[in-house]
Design a protein around this motif. Sequence first.
Motif, PDB file in Angstrom:
ATOM      1  N   VAL A 198       0.620  -2.527   1.975  1.00 26.93           N
ATOM      2  CA  VAL A 198       1.428  -1.372   1.752  1.00 26.93           C
ATOM      3  C   VAL A 198       2.489  -1.597   0.576  1.00 26.93           C
ATOM      4  O   VAL A 198       3.236  -2.766   0.743  1.00 26.93           O
ATOM      5  CB  VAL A 198       1.966  -0.561   2.898  1.00 26.93           C
ATOM      6  N   GLU A 199       2.752  -0.469  -0.237  1.00 26.24           N
ATOM      7  CA  GLU A 199       3.806  -0.695  -1.134  1.00 26.24           C
ATOM      8  C   GLU A 199       4.934  -0.169  -0.658  1.00 26.24           C
ATOM      9  O   GLU A 199       4.915   1.028   0.072  1.00 26.24           O
ATOM     10  CB  GLU A 199       3.362  -0.178  -2.643  1.00 26.24           C
ATOM     11  N   VAL A 200       6.196  -0.636  -0.813  1.00 26.75           N
ATOM     12  CA  VAL A 200       7.244  -0.354  -0.216  1.00 26.75           C
ATOM     13  C   VAL A 200       8.253  -0.252  -1.464  1.00 26.75           C
ATOM     14  O   VAL A 200       8.188  -1.120  -2.296  1.00 26.75           O
ATOM     15  CB  VAL A 200       7.788  -1.462   0.706  1.00 26.75           C
ATOM     16  N   THR A 201       8.970   0.886  -1.653  1.00 28.42           N
ATOM     17  CA  THR A 201      10.023   1.261  -2.840  1.00 28.42           C
ATOM     18  C   THR A 201      11.154   0.309  -2.730  1.00 28.42           C
ATOM     19  O   THR A 201      11.210  -0.082  -1.426  1.00 28.42           O
ATOM     20  CB  THR A 201      10.283   2.520  -2.788  1.00 28.42           C
ATOM     21  N   PRO A 202      11.749   0.068  -3.683  1.00 24.48           N
ATOM     22  CA  PRO A 202      12.902  -0.801  -3.489  1.00 24.48           C
ATOM     23  C   PRO A 202      14.191   0.076  -2.656  1.00 24.48           C
ATOM     24  O   PRO A 202      14.858  -0.576  -1.953  1.00 24.48           O
ATOM     25  CB  PRO A 202      13.380  -0.588  -5.064  1.00 24.48           C
ATOM     26  N   ALA A 203      14.171   1.496  -2.638  1.00 28.73           N
ATOM     27  CA  ALA A 203      15.159   2.120  -1.769  1.00 28.73           C
ATOM     28  C   ALA A 203      14.729   1.831  -0.496  1.00 28.73           C
ATOM     29  O   ALA A 203      15.494   1.793   0.613  1.00 28.73           O
ATOM     30  CB  ALA A 203      14.951   3.654  -2.155  1.00 28.73           C
ATOM     31  N   ALA A 204      13.257   1.839  -0.035  1.00 29.34           N
ATOM     32  CA  ALA A 204      12.920   1.617   1.402  1.00 29.34           C
ATOM     33  C   ALA A 204      13.379   0.243   1.819  1.00 29.34           C
ATOM     34  O   ALA A 204      13.803   0.092   2.972  1.00 29.34           O
ATOM     35  CB  ALA A 204      11.506   1.931   1.642  1.00 29.34           C
ATOM     36  N   LEU A 228      15.707   0.808  14.084  1.00 30.59           N
ATOM     37  CA  LEU A 228      14.736   0.167  12.986  1.00 30.59           C
ATOM     38  C   LEU A 228      13.437   0.890  12.972  1.00 30.59           C
ATOM     39  O   LEU A 228      12.794   1.188  11.976  1.00 30.59           O
ATOM     40  CB  LEU A 228      14.429  -1.373  13.292  1.00 30.59           C
ATOM     41  N   THR A 229      12.779   1.366  14.255  1.00 34.86           N
ATOM     42  CA  THR A 229      11.719   2.101  14.243  1.00 34.86           C
ATOM     43  C   THR A 229      11.840   3.529  13.510  1.00 34.86           C
ATOM     44  O   THR A 229      11.027   4.101  12.754  1.00 34.86           O
ATOM     45  CB  THR A 229      11.145   2.404  15.516  1.00 34.86           C
ATOM     46  N   ASP A 230      13.093   4.097  13.965  1.00 34.04           N
ATOM     47  CA  ASP A 230      13.558   5.290  13.214  1.00 34.04           C
ATOM     48  C   ASP A 230      13.473   5.292  11.583  1.00 34.04           C
ATOM     49  O   ASP A 230      13.154   5.878  10.892  1.00 34.04           O
ATOM     50  CB  ASP A 230      14.780   5.711  13.427  1.00 34.04           C
ATOM     51  N   GLU A 231      13.990   3.817  11.330  1.00 32.70           N
ATOM     52  CA  GLU A 231      13.998   3.722   9.622  1.00 32.70           C
ATOM     53  C   GLU A 231      12.679   3.330   9.102  1.00 32.70           C
ATOM     54  O   GLU A 231      12.575   4.088   8.009  1.00 32.70           O
ATOM     55  CB  GLU A 231      14.876   2.457   9.418  1.00 32.70           C
ATOM     56  N   LEU A 232      11.769   3.020   9.920  1.00 31.47           N
ATOM     57  CA  LEU A 232      10.357   2.735   9.380  1.00 31.47           C
ATOM     58  C   LEU A 232       9.820   4.051   9.164  1.00 31.47           C
ATOM     59  O   LEU A 232       8.885   4.658   8.285  1.00 31.47           O
ATOM     60  CB  LEU A 232       9.659   1.798  10.439  1.00 31.47           C
ATOM     61  N   SER A 238       5.890   4.211   9.557  1.00 36.37           N
ATOM     62  CA  SER A 238       5.719   4.265  11.073  1.00 36.37           C
ATOM     63  C   SER A 238       4.073   4.139  11.366  1.00 36.37           C
ATOM     64  O   SER A 238       3.473   4.571  10.537  1.00 36.37           O
ATOM     65  CB  SER A 238       6.196   5.648  11.788  1.00 36.37           C
ATOM     66  N   GLY A 239       3.853   3.339  12.057  1.00 41.53           N
ATOM     67  CA  GLY A 239       2.344   3.125  12.513  1.00 41.53           C
ATOM     68  C   GLY A 239       1.804   1.896  11.689  1.00 41.53           C
ATOM     69  O   GLY A 239       0.840   1.379  12.060  1.00 41.53           O
ATOM     70  N   VAL A 240       2.448   1.405  10.552  1.00 45.78           N
ATOM     71  CA  VAL A 240       1.956   0.375   9.889  1.00 45.78           C
ATOM     72  C   VAL A 240       2.227  -1.063  10.653  1.00 45.78           C
ATOM     73  O   VAL A 240       1.239  -1.886  10.714  1.00 45.78           O
ATOM     74  CB  VAL A 240       2.925   0.140   8.685  1.00 45.78           C
ATOM     75  N   THR A 241       3.373  -1.231  11.343  1.00 48.51           N
ATOM     76  CA  THR A 241       3.665  -2.587  11.827  1.00 48.51           C
ATOM     77  C   THR A 241       4.707  -2.108  13.072  1.00 48.51           C
ATOM     78  O   THR A 241       5.282  -1.405  13.112  1.00 48.51           O
ATOM     79  CB  THR A 241       3.990  -3.565  11.196  1.00 48.51           C
ATOM     80  N   GLU A 242       5.021  -2.977  13.944  1.00 52.05           N
ATOM     81  CA  GLU A 242       5.771  -3.235  14.943  1.00 52.05           C
ATOM     82  C   GLU A 242       7.515  -3.609  14.324  1.00 52.05           C
ATOM     83  O   GLU A 242       7.544  -4.369  13.261  1.00 52.05           O
ATOM     84  CB  GLU A 242       5.539  -4.038  15.991  1.00 52.05           C
ATOM     85  N   ALA A 243       8.352  -3.025  15.036  1.00 55.72           N
ATOM     86  CA  ALA A 243       9.817  -3.460  14.222  1.00 55.72           C
ATOM     87  C   ALA A 243       9.964  -4.653  14.378  1.00 55.72           C
ATOM     88  O   ALA A 243      10.729  -5.185  13.574  1.00 55.72           O
ATOM     89  CB  ALA A 243      10.707  -2.375  15.221  1.00 55.72           C
ATOM     90  N   ASP A 244       9.422  -5.577  15.275  1.00 49.08           N
ATOM     91  CA  ASP A 244       9.748  -6.881  15.556  1.00 49.08           C
ATOM     92  C   ASP A 244       9.084  -7.793  14.459  1.00 49.08           C
ATOM     93  O   ASP A 244       9.726  -8.612  13.954  1.00 49.08           O
ATOM     94  CB  ASP A 244       9.167  -7.285  16.699  1.00 49.08           C
TER      95      ASP A 244
END
Length: 451
Positions: A198-204, A228-232, A238-244
């Motif tokens: 997945v592509e993550v923006t610099p802001a994210a 952290l889950t809320d941030e994802l 969300s749903g891409v991976t776990e917070a850990d």
Amino acid sequence: MDLVIRNGGLITGDGKTFHKRAAVYVRKGRIAGIEVAEAAAGAEIVARETIDAAGGIVMPGLINAHAHGCIRGPSMPSGSKPFEGEDVAYFRNRHVLQGTTTLLNVCGLAMGDEIDVDEAEPHAMDIRISTAHTPKNIEAALVVDGKGLSTRHLSATIDDLLASGAVALGEAGGGQTLGGGAQEYRFIPQAFLHEFGVEVTPAAARRLKNAVLGRYLDPVDGLSNSKLTDELEHCGLSGVTEADRVRDIITQSVMPSVALSLAGFDEIAREAERVGYPAIFHNAAPSAKRLMAVVEKYPKARLVAGHSNHPSFLPDEAVSIAQNLRRKGAIIDVSTLDCIGTRWRNDPSNLDALIDAGCVDTISTDFAGGHWDGILEAIQRMIKKKQLSVAEAVALATGNVARVFIQMAGDRGLIEKGKRADLIVVDHVNLSRVRHVVIAGRIVVRNGRLT
């Protein structure tokens, strides 16, 4: 005369002087004289070339003492592979067209013979390099990347580089090795793309990095997994991976080089005091405390707190730290980054706060992933906001820089007899519009076009 520039206003670069009408005379690459007049000055002087600066302002060429991407050696403090030749050419030309005539590339791990892309035809801009060839800085680069480093880069010393033409030390630390911007626009997104596709923006990436490590890169300050889950979710992940797993990836990307890079601060400061050259440091929330300590420990060194408007600071915090560093003898530099017009990742709040507080000595661009805004754009902003006078604002990129970086720019940065004839002509209404550029007496940009 080889060149006369007549009929324009004149800012000398000393922070005080602004003549409404003047002429500048150039002979053999040096300023031969200045004539100040209310009428059309210089009309009777015959010259090989003439620039009519009517409707414009003549000022010293800008001296940018914190930039990247303008040489063909290892890039950034991470010692990454060199930028492609086309990119380097583009970056260099952008700087010239923005009014820069002298530039210090502070990636720090290149060699003296790695400046010119085309050795047969060096670039018109005077490009110099710095050196960060100390054990901890090299080790930090290797931990993060180091793919641009060869045996000779790894074995080089500060003295080797100064002997081959380096004019400053640093950059000590960097966005790659101290969890700054390069982690946000390059390394963390690369890790997410590799791990999850997945592509993550610099802001994210910045939001997630701060959630895991905090602004001071202290995991204790990070958010709980639920937050952290809320941030994802906020970042659309969300749903891409776990917070850990996110916590592990970001920690593994950012933290391995941090202690090494901070230890490199002491090495660079000690060397700067020994050799008498200025040194540039990555000033950000994670490194400010260490920078404060080395400024106190090495009071005879010329230590520059780079990009003191770094986005990891809150505005009041940026001002407090800059004021404290300045009281202890540090030079406070701010960088345009992308915060003036582009605003890809940053905004001008920290820059505005520092200028308003009167604690800025010099201004540069840094790199901002290649999306930096021009220095004159920032200067125009300061003038329009009435933060500084025109002469004071221009001095931040001319005379002030020359006084700090003597080995690089002691013969320029001011328009006075005998100085190197690095000059620009800008629009008198909007100083960020560069019409003509003269480097060592030679016209390299005429009417906005590279000659």
